[in-house]
Write an enzyme that holds these catalytic residues in place. Sequence first.
Site, short mmCIF file in Angstrom:
data_model
loop_
_atom_site.label_atom_id
_atom_site.label_comp_id
_atom_site.label_asym_id
_atom_site.label_seq_id
_atom_site.Cartn_x
_atom_site.Cartn_y
_atom_site.Cartn_z
CG HIS A 5 -3.35 3.40 -1.61
ND1 HIS A 5 -2.42 4.41 -1.62
CD2 HIS A 5 -4.12 3.59 -0.52
CE1 HIS A 5 -2.61 5.17 -0.55
NE2 HIS A 5 -3.64 4.72 0.13
CB THR A 54 3.52 -5.14 -0.74
OG1 THR A 54 2.27 -4.93 -1.39
CG2 THR A 54 3.93 -6.59 -0.86
ZN LIG Z 1 -0.87 -6.23 -3.32
#
Ligand SMILES: [Zn+2]
Length: 255
Positions: free
Chosen positions: A86, A198
């Site tokens: 990610h 986030t």
């Molecule tokens: Zn971040």
Amino acid sequence: MVFTLLVLTGISARAGEVAVHWGYDGHGAPAQWAMLSPEYAECAQGTRQSPVDLPVSAGTDVAVEPPARMEVFHHEHALDIANNGHTVAVTYDDGDQLIVGDTVYRLEQYHFHAPSEHTIGGEHFPLELHLVHRSRDGRLAVLGVMLEHGLHNARYDAVVNHLPPAPGAKTHMEHVNIDIDALLPASRSAFSYVGSLTTPPCTEGVRWLVLRTPVGIDKGQITQLAEVLHHNSRPTQALHGRRLSATGLEAIDAP
Ligand SMILES: [Zn+2]
């Protein structure tokens, strides 16, 4: 001495967990996160989500808070740079600290997003650095730094030149001289607000400090980071009445 070691570990969930494949496009895209798992409900239902669009200048409705303080260790570190599929996250052996009000948060890791997640006046920057800090009682504070096109920035070389290209790969380095405050721009005015992670599970209650001035790195450094990160940026979220504060950051040497 600098050495690298490649560790191939799956990024899929550990035994006993349900593998939920969130990401930034297709079925796992940000608009779908809340549908992937009940644990991700806050991604859609939360009213204090991050990132947000920040104003170009502080209006009269923006409260002014005393600057946060950052205690920086100026000595050699052992560094782990991990590509978790990610983002690329850097962890440290010992803790720099961020002090906001009365709360002390210890630096856990920092990582990058391409393009930036927060926007300023609706504009994205090529990259955003997130320095993730945690208090003793588990609260999070994240310092966000915008990265823009500029001159070569040697202070980023230790990370940029050792990016693990593949998900699951990790680079380990010993005796690296890296000062956190050297990664920051000279001007330290910031906006502060309460938001969220986030990434799933989008947990709220995160204290955000986003520096208003970007730091420059060169085109090659931006390309190297962006190629490993692909596109890992969540769209901006509604403020839902939240107020921003204008603040700053003072870096001091750790005792
Ligand atoms: Zn971040």
